[in-house]
Motif scaffolding. Sequence first.
Motif, mmCIF file in Angstrom:
data_model
loop_
_atom_site.group_PDB
_atom_site.id
_atom_site.type_symbol
_atom_site.label_atom_id
_atom_site.label_comp_id
_atom_site.label_asym_id
_atom_site.label_seq_id
_atom_site.Cartn_x
_atom_site.Cartn_y
_atom_site.Cartn_z
ATOM 1 N N GLY A 292 0.779 -1.228 0.000
ATOM 2 C CA GLY A 292 0.000 0.000 0.000
ATOM 3 C C GLY A 292 0.812 1.280 0.000
ATOM 4 O O GLY A 292 1.995 1.309 0.359
ATOM 5 N N SER A 293 0.153 2.358 -0.420
ATOM 6 C CA SER A 293 0.667 3.722 -0.298
ATOM 7 C C SER A 293 -0.301 4.459 0.614
ATOM 8 O O SER A 293 -1.471 4.635 0.263
ATOM 9 N N TYR A 294 0.169 4.901 1.771
ATOM 10 C CA TYR A 294 -0.710 5.389 2.825
ATOM 11 C C TYR A 294 -0.419 6.854 3.156
ATOM 12 O O TYR A 294 0.706 7.323 2.961
ATOM 13 N N PRO A 295 -1.411 7.540 3.702
ATOM 14 C CA PRO A 295 -1.131 8.881 4.217
ATOM 15 C C PRO A 295 -0.271 8.770 5.471
ATOM 16 O O PRO A 295 -0.339 7.774 6.196
ATOM 17 N N GLY A 296 0.546 9.776 5.714
ATOM 18 C CA GLY A 296 1.376 9.729 6.915
ATOM 19 C C GLY A 296 2.628 10.558 6.738
ATOM 20 O O GLY A 296 2.829 11.218 5.718
ATOM 21 N N PRO A 297 3.499 10.523 7.716
ATOM 22 C CA PRO A 297 4.742 11.311 7.661
ATOM 23 C C PRO A 297 5.678 10.801 6.576
ATOM 24 O O PRO A 297 5.557 9.648 6.122
ATOM 25 N N ASP A 298 6.622 11.619 6.161
ATOM 26 C CA ASP A 298 7.529 11.215 5.086
ATOM 27 C C ASP A 298 8.478 10.102 5.515
ATOM 28 O O ASP A 298 9.136 9.486 4.667
ATOM 29 N N PRO A 333 1.411 5.359 12.798
ATOM 30 C CA PRO A 333 2.731 5.441 12.155
ATOM 31 C C PRO A 333 3.822 5.297 13.225
ATOM 32 O O PRO A 333 3.882 6.078 14.170
ATOM 33 N N GLU A 334 4.660 4.300 13.056
ATOM 34 C CA GLU A 334 5.701 4.054 14.061
ATOM 35 C C GLU A 334 6.877 3.342 13.423
ATOM 36 O O GLU A 334 6.703 2.338 12.730
ATOM 37 N N LEU A 335 8.050 3.868 13.651
ATOM 38 C CA LEU A 335 9.277 3.260 13.153
ATOM 39 C C LEU A 335 10.090 2.781 14.346
ATOM 40 O O LEU A 335 10.438 3.569 15.225
ATOM 41 N N ILE A 336 10.358 1.492 14.376
ATOM 42 C CA ILE A 336 11.264 0.923 15.378
ATOM 43 C C ILE A 336 12.316 0.125 14.629
ATOM 44 O O ILE A 336 11.993 -0.799 13.885
ATOM 45 N N CYS A 337 13.551 0.508 14.787
ATOM 46 C CA CYS A 337 14.626 -0.136 14.042
ATOM 47 C C CYS A 337 15.840 -0.316 14.946
ATOM 48 O O CYS A 337 16.285 0.631 15.588
ATOM 49 N N ILE A 338 16.345 -1.527 15.009
ATOM 50 C CA ILE A 338 17.635 -1.780 15.639
ATOM 51 C C ILE A 338 18.621 -2.091 14.524
ATOM 52 O O ILE A 338 18.500 -3.107 13.842
ATOM 53 N N VAL A 339 19.555 -1.174 14.293
ATOM 54 C CA VAL A 339 20.583 -1.380 13.275
ATOM 55 C C VAL A 339 21.668 -2.250 13.903
ATOM 56 O O VAL A 339 22.466 -1.783 14.713
ATOM 57 N N ASP A 340 21.669 -3.527 13.532
ATOM 58 C CA ASP A 340 22.556 -4.496 14.177
ATOM 59 C C ASP A 340 23.945 -4.463 13.552
ATOM 60 O O ASP A 340 24.100 -4.243 12.350
ATOM 61 N N LEU A 352 4.753 10.101 15.633
ATOM 62 C CA LEU A 352 4.387 11.474 15.272
ATOM 63 C C LEU A 352 4.836 12.476 16.328
ATOM 64 O O LEU A 352 5.028 13.655 16.036
ATOM 65 N N ARG A 353 5.027 12.009 17.555
ATOM 66 C CA ARG A 353 5.390 12.904 18.654
ATOM 67 C C ARG A 353 6.836 12.789 19.092
ATOM 68 O O ARG A 353 7.395 13.729 19.662
ATOM 69 N N HIS A 354 7.438 11.643 18.866
ATOM 70 C CA HIS A 354 8.757 11.400 19.457
ATOM 71 C C HIS A 354 9.745 10.923 18.398
ATOM 72 O O HIS A 354 9.383 10.270 17.419
ATOM 73 N N SER A 355 11.003 11.247 18.633
ATOM 74 C CA SER A 355 12.100 10.751 17.816
ATOM 75 C C SER A 355 13.277 10.475 18.748
ATOM 76 O O SER A 355 13.732 11.363 19.466
ATOM 77 N N LEU A 356 13.734 9.232 18.747
ATOM 78 C CA LEU A 356 14.752 8.819 19.707
ATOM 79 C C LEU A 356 15.812 7.978 19.013
ATOM 80 O O LEU A 356 15.501 7.080 18.219
ATOM 81 N N VAL A 357 17.064 8.274 19.289
ATOM 82 C CA VAL A 357 18.186 7.471 18.803
ATOM 83 C C VAL A 357 19.070 7.150 20.005
ATOM 84 O O VAL A 357 19.531 8.065 20.694
ATOM 85 N N LEU A 358 19.273 5.875 20.250
ATOM 86 C CA LEU A 358 20.130 5.454 21.355
ATOM 87 C C LEU A 358 21.398 4.814 20.805
ATOM 88 O O LEU A 358 21.336 4.055 19.832
ATOM 89 N N PRO A 359 22.535 5.113 21.392
ATOM 90 C CA PRO A 359 23.816 4.657 20.842
ATOM 91 C C PRO A 359 23.964 3.146 20.885
ATOM 92 O O PRO A 359 23.242 2.441 21.592
ATOM 93 N N SER A 360 24.927 2.682 20.117
ATOM 94 C CA SER A 360 25.167 1.249 19.969
ATOM 95 C C SER A 360 25.412 0.578 21.320
ATOM 96 O O SER A 360 26.159 1.078 22.162
ATOM 97 N N SER A 361 24.745 -0.560 21.504
ATOM 98 C CA SER A 361 24.833 -1.274 22.777
ATOM 99 C C SER A 361 24.641 -2.769 22.549
ATOM 100 O O SER A 361 23.873 -3.184 21.671
ATOM 101 N N ARG A 362 25.323 -3.563 23.343
ATOM 102 C CA ARG A 362 25.144 -5.016 23.307
ATOM 103 C C ARG A 362 23.694 -5.388 23.628
ATOM 104 O O ARG A 362 23.145 -6.349 23.085
#
Length: 380
Positions: A292-298, A333-340, A352-362
Amino acid sequence: MTAQTGQRIAIIGSGFAALTMIRGLRRKRVAAEITVISPRDELHYLPSSIWIPAGLRQSDRLRIPLSHYFSKYQVRFIKADLTGLADGGRRVMTTAGEVETDHLVIASGARFIRKLPGIEHALVPCEGLAVADRIAARLKAMTGGTIAVGFASNPHEQGAMRGGPMFEYLFIIDALLRRQGRRDQFRLVFFSPAEKPGARLGPKAVDGLLAKMKGLGIDTHLGHKMVRFEERKVVTEGGAFDADLILFMPGLTGLAWYEAAGLPLSPGGMIKADGKCRVEGMDRVWVIGDAGSYPGPDWLPKQAHQADLQAKAAAHNLAAVLAGREPDHDFKPELICIVDTLDKGMLVYRTLRHSLVLPSSRLFHLMKRAFENHYLRVFR
């Protein structure tokens, strides 16, 4: 279960969105007959395929038979490819014949754009577990050389892309070569037509990923339009460089039958839908997941977690329709990503309300592995 006996629901696909839709409908006590139409009755858990080259996972472990799941939720399965629709989605045309339905859910995903000349010289990781096995074999056989890792988007729909796994392949290969004591025999190059690849993760995340590449001695070739691949070369408008192994994730577009079936399509070839996952202009036809192509943030992602959220919303809304009510639930709309990175991971979280980046961790690496076990327990 509520009394929707006699109603028929056809779900096209057997991936994350389709399976979550099934569970969501049954949890809403929908008693309708559910038919799943798909070329395979297995779930291929691609999020963990990033670990196959390092030997942390084997592809057979990530192929999950769905017969038990279908039986548990009283689902009829038809093994077939879909060829088209008729009567506004009331009839589904397949290679195994026609299926009549009262409600249609399209969860058949997207395909990679393979128009770039010479793309046959690149391996596209998310095309399947077999590709991850090929990457593992190629890496094992190499004694040195240049490994190029990159991705691009759909030029007509920038959100139709999947770049996260390519960051993971890049960092995991780097970590694996270091662990094997042969990193100095290889040159790693990350390439993308975007000057800031991975922008959907947010500026802080992108800056962190690029800084990590620099710290690891990974070269970058960014901001230049792709021209072609050759057997051992990546060619862009900003120059070319040799590569003994090319991993590339093209942008996504819709499956070929979407247009042939008369579905409303976005400029990028995806099925146009509203926030409730209803297909635009079509009654009792729904779309969930990558299709699908949905309405939402970029930054709205094409990822399994977002597909699950869309499926949950669609199940809620379809159950409401079956009960004679108006659908009232928009997907979140929610993005959760762990870049392994093989032994650690960086967490990125956006709403839509929050943006969080936490540094690399075991811890985040362990969380990613634990989530796989939790998610797949339902199907195993």
